[in-house]
Each structure stands twice: as structure tokens, then as C-alpha cells.
Design a protein around this motif. Structure first.
Motif, PDB file in Angstrom:
ATOM      1  N   THR A  96       0.883  -1.157   0.000  1.00 33.26           N
ATOM      2  CA  THR A  96       0.000   0.000   0.000  1.00 33.26           C
ATOM      3  C   THR A  96       0.927   1.215   0.000  1.00 33.26           C
ATOM      4  OG1 THR A  96      -1.712  -1.159   1.230  1.00 33.26           O
ATOM      5  CG2 THR A  96      -1.758   1.254   1.303  1.00 33.26           C
ATOM      6  N   VAL A  97       0.821   2.045  -1.029  1.00 30.03           N
ATOM      7  CA  VAL A  97       1.757   3.150  -1.223  1.00 30.03           C
ATOM      8  C   VAL A  97       0.972   4.444  -1.341  1.00 30.03           C
ATOM      9  CG1 VAL A  97       3.636   4.044  -2.658  1.00 30.03           C
ATOM     10  CG2 VAL A  97       3.287   1.566  -2.477  1.00 30.03           C
ATOM     11  N   ALA A  98       1.452   5.489  -0.661  1.00 30.39           N
ATOM     12  CA  ALA A  98       0.810   6.804  -0.735  1.00 30.39           C
ATOM     13  C   ALA A  98       1.869   7.888  -0.575  1.00 30.39           C
ATOM     14  CB  ALA A  98      -0.244   6.951   0.355  1.00 30.39           C
ATOM     15  N   PRO A  99       1.614   9.048  -1.179  1.00 26.71           N
ATOM     16  CA  PRO A  99       2.523  10.167  -0.971  1.00 26.71           C
ATOM     17  C   PRO A  99       2.284  10.793   0.395  1.00 26.71           C
ATOM     18  CG  PRO A  99       0.708  10.853  -2.352  1.00 26.71           C
ATOM     19  CD  PRO A  99       0.520   9.377  -2.101  1.00 26.71           C
ATOM     20  N   GLU A 100       3.289  11.542   0.865  1.00 22.62           N
ATOM     21  CA  GLU A 100       3.095  12.253   2.129  1.00 22.62           C
ATOM     22  C   GLU A 100       2.089  13.376   1.922  1.00 22.62           C
ATOM     23  OE1 GLU A 100       6.332  14.432   3.937  1.00 22.62           O
ATOM     24  OE2 GLU A 100       7.045  15.080   2.002  1.00 22.62           O
ATOM     25  N   PRO A 101       1.367  13.746   2.923  1.00 27.17           N
ATOM     26  CA  PRO A 101       1.370  13.204   4.276  1.00 27.17           C
ATOM     27  C   PRO A 101       0.680  11.840   4.304  1.00 27.17           C
ATOM     28  CG  PRO A 101      -0.336  14.872   4.097  1.00 27.17           C
ATOM     29  CD  PRO A 101       0.401  14.853   2.781  1.00 27.17           C
ATOM     30  N   TRP A 102       1.239  10.917   5.080  1.00 28.15           N
ATOM     31  CA  TRP A 102       0.709   9.566   5.171  1.00 28.15           C
ATOM     32  C   TRP A 102      -0.737   9.633   5.649  1.00 28.15           C
ATOM     33  CZ3 TRP A 102       1.587   5.165   3.096  1.00 28.15           C
ATOM     34  CH2 TRP A 102       1.053   4.003   3.632  1.00 28.15           C
ATOM     35  N   PRO A 103      -1.691   9.048   4.895  1.00 26.80           N
ATOM     36  CA  PRO A 103      -3.105   9.242   5.210  1.00 26.80           C
ATOM     37  C   PRO A 103      -3.718   8.267   6.217  1.00 26.80           C
ATOM     38  CG  PRO A 103      -2.880   8.088   3.132  1.00 26.80           C
ATOM     39  CD  PRO A 103      -1.482   8.416   3.596  1.00 26.80           C
ATOM     40  N   LEU A 104      -2.985   7.225   6.611  1.00 23.74           N
ATOM     41  CA  LEU A 104      -3.563   6.219   7.497  1.00 23.74           C
ATOM     42  C   LEU A 104      -3.148   6.459   8.943  1.00 23.74           C
ATOM     43  CD1 LEU A 104      -2.992   3.078   5.246  1.00 23.74           C
ATOM     44  CD2 LEU A 104      -4.995   4.581   5.359  1.00 23.74           C
ATOM     45  N   ALA A 105      -3.899   5.876   9.873  1.00 25.99           N
ATOM     46  CA  ALA A 105      -3.633   6.072  11.307  1.00 25.99           C
ATOM     47  C   ALA A 105      -2.300   5.468  11.733  1.00 25.99           C
ATOM     48  CB  ALA A 105      -4.763   5.480  12.137  1.00 25.99           C
ATOM     49  N   ASP A 106      -2.009   4.246  11.277  1.00 26.13           N
ATOM     50  CA  ASP A 106      -0.719   3.623  11.596  1.00 26.13           C
ATOM     51  C   ASP A 106       0.332   4.114  10.625  1.00 26.13           C
ATOM     52  OD1 ASP A 106      -1.834   2.153  13.674  1.00 26.13           O
ATOM     53  OD2 ASP A 106      -2.280   0.436  12.383  1.00 26.13           O
ATOM     54  N   ASP A 107       1.524   4.400  11.145  1.00 21.76           N
ATOM     55  CA  ASP A 107       2.618   4.872  10.292  1.00 21.76           C
ATOM     56  C   ASP A 107       2.979   3.838   9.234  1.00 21.76           C
ATOM     57  OD1 ASP A 107       2.871   7.257  11.675  1.00 21.76           O
ATOM     58  OD2 ASP A 107       4.429   6.492  13.022  1.00 21.76           O
ATOM     59  N   ALA A 108       3.502   4.310   8.116  1.00 20.59           N
ATOM     60  CA  ALA A 108       4.011   3.412   7.083  1.00 20.59           C
ATOM     61  C   ALA A 108       5.230   2.681   7.630  1.00 20.59           C
ATOM     62  CB  ALA A 108       4.388   4.204   5.839  1.00 20.59           C
ATOM     63  N   GLN A 109       5.466   1.468   7.145  1.00 20.95           N
ATOM     64  CA  GLN A 109       6.620   0.695   7.596  1.00 20.95           C
ATOM     65  C   GLN A 109       7.924   1.271   7.072  1.00 20.95           C
ATOM     66  OE1 GLN A 109       5.338  -3.228   6.239  1.00 20.95           O
ATOM     67  NE2 GLN A 109       5.290  -3.851   8.386  1.00 20.95           N
ATOM     68  N   ALA A 110       7.860   1.954   5.945  1.00 24.37           N
ATOM     69  CA  ALA A 110       9.071   2.540   5.363  1.00 24.37           C
ATOM     70  C   ALA A 110       8.685   3.789   4.577  1.00 24.37           C
ATOM     71  CB  ALA A 110       9.778   1.535   4.448  1.00 24.37           C
ATOM     72  N   ALA A 111       9.693   4.576   4.276  1.00 30.34           N
ATOM     73  CA  ALA A 111       9.493   5.787   3.475  1.00 30.34           C
ATOM     74  C   ALA A 111      10.623   5.887   2.466  1.00 30.34           C
ATOM     75  CB  ALA A 111       9.456   7.026   4.360  1.00 30.34           C
ATOM     76  N   VAL A 112      10.322   6.495   1.345  1.00 26.20           N
ATOM     77  CA  VAL A 112      11.344   6.762   0.340  1.00 26.20           C
ATOM     78  C   VAL A 112      11.373   8.268   0.101  1.00 26.20           C
ATOM     79  CG1 VAL A 112       9.797   6.346  -1.631  1.00 26.20           C
ATOM     80  CG2 VAL A 112      12.260   6.182  -1.943  1.00 26.20           C
ATOM     81  N   GLN A 113      12.585   8.818   0.106  1.00 32.92           N
ATOM     82  CA  GLN A 113      12.798  10.247  -0.175  1.00 32.92           C
ATOM     83  C   GLN A 113      13.674  10.340  -1.413  1.00 32.92           C
ATOM     84  OE1 GLN A 113      11.843  13.373   1.307  1.00 32.92           O
ATOM     85  NE2 GLN A 113      12.749  14.012  -0.627  1.00 32.92           N
ATOM     86  N   VAL A 114      13.151  10.947  -2.466  1.00 31.32           N
ATOM     87  CA  VAL A 114      13.890  11.097  -3.723  1.00 31.32           C
ATOM     88  C   VAL A 114      14.400  12.532  -3.819  1.00 31.32           C
ATOM     89  CG1 VAL A 114      13.768  11.008  -6.246  1.00 31.32           C
ATOM     90  CG2 VAL A 114      12.486   9.338  -4.866  1.00 31.32           C
ATOM     91  N   THR A 115      15.697  12.653  -4.066  1.00 31.65           N
ATOM     92  CA  THR A 115      16.313  13.961  -4.288  1.00 31.65           C
ATOM     93  C   THR A 115      16.906  13.961  -5.690  1.00 31.65           C
ATOM     94  OG1 THR A 115      16.829  14.145  -1.937  1.00 31.65           O
ATOM     95  CG2 THR A 115      18.009  15.630  -3.437  1.00 31.65           C
ATOM     96  N   VAL A 116      16.341  14.781  -6.552  1.00 31.94           N
ATOM     97  CA  VAL A 116      16.785  14.858  -7.944  1.00 31.94           C
ATOM     98  C   VAL A 116      17.837  15.954  -8.050  1.00 31.94           C
ATOM     99  CG1 VAL A 116      16.067  15.401 -10.311  1.00 31.94           C
ATOM    100  CG2 VAL A 116      14.582  14.009  -8.830  1.00 31.94           C
ATOM    101  N   SER A 117      18.983  15.606  -8.605  1.00 24.33           N
ATOM    102  CA  SER A 117      20.020  16.615  -8.807  1.00 24.33           C
ATOM    103  C   SER A 117      19.982  17.176 -10.229  1.00 24.33           C
ATOM    104  CB  SER A 117      21.410  16.035  -8.518  1.00 24.33           C
ATOM    105  OG  SER A 117      21.663  14.917  -9.336  1.00 24.33           O
ATOM    106  N   ARG A 118      19.422  16.392 -11.168  1.00 25.70           N
ATOM    107  CA  ARG A 118      19.339  16.863 -12.551  1.00 25.70           C
ATOM    108  C   ARG A 118      18.136  16.213 -13.227  1.00 25.70           C
ATOM    109  NH1 ARG A 118      24.599  17.341 -16.010  1.00 25.70           N
ATOM    110  NH2 ARG A 118      24.742  18.898 -14.396  1.00 25.70           N
ATOM    111  N   LEU A 119      17.322  17.028 -13.856  1.00 28.01           N
ATOM    112  CA  LEU A 119      16.208  16.576 -14.683  1.00 28.01           C
ATOM    113  C   LEU A 119      16.190  17.494 -15.892  1.00 28.01           C
ATOM    114  CD1 LEU A 119      13.700  14.931 -15.359  1.00 28.01           C
ATOM    115  CD2 LEU A 119      12.398  16.348 -13.769  1.00 28.01           C
ATOM    116  N   VAL A 120      16.838  17.028 -16.967  1.00 31.35           N
ATOM    117  CA  VAL A 120      17.098  17.912 -18.100  1.00 31.35           C
ATOM    118  C   VAL A 120      16.755  17.234 -19.422  1.00 31.35           C
ATOM    119  CG1 VAL A 120      18.884  19.219 -19.330  1.00 31.35           C
ATOM    120  CG2 VAL A 120      18.987  19.034 -16.861  1.00 31.35           C
TER     121      VAL A 120
END
Length: 183
Positions: A96-120
Motif C-alpha cells: 500500500t503506497v501513498a505520498p506524504e502526508p501519510w493518510p492512514l492512522a498507523d505509520d508506514a513501515q518505510a518511506a522513500v525520499q527522492v532527491t533529484v540533482s538533474r532533470l534535463v
């Protein structure tokens, strides 16, 4: 004098319609990859300032980024990329995957943070997406790590439609890499 010019300027502005807007066009993903987490939060993607702008840009031969004439992104790029990654991972996996803010009462088991340095979108007919993503797990359900990515996809055709399709293809590849790393 100025009062006579103002109505003419307003008429000309009214005649020129709004600039066309383009969606980041992600191919449909489907699958059932078993992930080591049941729930995953995708945090807001961090984009460089030029990639976060509403204008669609193309890199020239001299390296300068210039706006493609009469072309804007239909959504805020960071929001669109975040949603696309969440949707792609969710469609391709058992989580079950959702963007932040996490919409469910129980926290997600994991999170992914993407940092893009170049999109050209480059003048050689390719689009390059580079950066890193971090997997964090509050309860240590999965090993935390930071992974780099460097994705280059061809742009088929020219103009903003080609840039939108190539951006979507690059985001889909990135989503696939993140999904694979969570298996």
C-alpha cells in the motif's frame, strides 16, 4: 495616450489563449512484486529550482536552459513526480503506497525520499534524470540505505510532448529501481 493603448493591450491579451499545459506522461505499470514492506510513504520529491518551475525547459547546445515556446507543466512538477512514483510503485507491487502526508492512522513501515540533482531535456534528443533516493524504516523492517540513480531515456519526437513522455519514462524507470530495491 496611455488610456487609448490600454484597451488595445487588453484585447490582444484576451485574443492570445492560455499556453498549452502538459502532463508528465507515465506509462501504465502493473505487477505484483512482493515487497518487504506492506506500507510505503513516498515523501515529496526534491527537484532543482529549474525543474520545479512550471515552464518546460530544453537544454541548448551551449548548456543554457530555455523555455519551450508556449508550454507549461499542467501540475507542479514536484507534486506530479511524487504522485507518479507512488502510483507506479503501488501498481507494480503488493504494498500500500501513498505520498506524504501519510493518510492512514498507523505509520508506514518505510518511506522513500527522492532527491533529484538533474532533470534535463537535452539537445541531443535524450532526457537525463539523476540523483539519489533514501529508504528509511522507522521500525527497521528493511535495511535503511541511500542509492544513486542516473537514468537517460530517448525523447521520441520533438517539443513539449516528447519531453513529457520522456520525463514519464524516466520516472517509471526510477520507480522500477525503487521497487526492485524493496524486494
Amino acid at each position: 495616450m496611455y488610456l487609448r493603448i490600454l484597451p488595445l493591450a487588453l484585447m490582444l491579451a484576451a485574443c492570445s489563449g492560455p499556453e498549452p499545459q502538459f502532463l508528465i506522461d507515465t506509462p501504465t505499470q502493473a505487477g505484483s512484486a512482493r515487497l518487504r514492506v506492506a506500507t510505503l510513504e513516498v515523501r515529496q520529491v526534491s527537484l532543482p529550482a529549474y525543474a520545479a518551475a512550471s515552464e518546460i525547459l530544453l537544454e541548448g547546445e551551449d548548456g543554457a536552459l530555455t523555455q519551450v515556446d508556449n508550454a507549461l507543466w499542467a501540475d507542479e512538477p514536484a507534486r506530479a513526480v511524487t504522485l507518479a512514483i507512488a502510483e507506479q510503485i503501488g501498481a507494480a507491487s503488493s504494498a500500500t503506497v501513498a505520498p506524504e502526508p501519510w493518510p492512514l492512522a498507523d505509520d508506514a513501515q518505510a518511506a522513500v525520499q527522492v532527491t533529484v540533482s538533474r532533470l534535463v531535456a537535452r539537445n541531443n534528443g535524450t532526457l537525463r534524470l539523476t540523483g539519489q533516493y533514501a529508504i528509511s524504516s522507522y521500525d527497521k523492517v528493511v535495511r535503511e540505505r541511500i542509492q544513486g540513480f542516473d537514468i537517460v531515456v530517448p525523447m521520441v519526437g520533438e517539443g513539449p510532448q516528447a519531453i513529457a513522455r520522456a520525463t514519464g519514462a524516466a520516472v517509471t524507470q526510477l520507480s522500477g529501481q525503487i521497487t526492485q530495491s524493496l524486494r
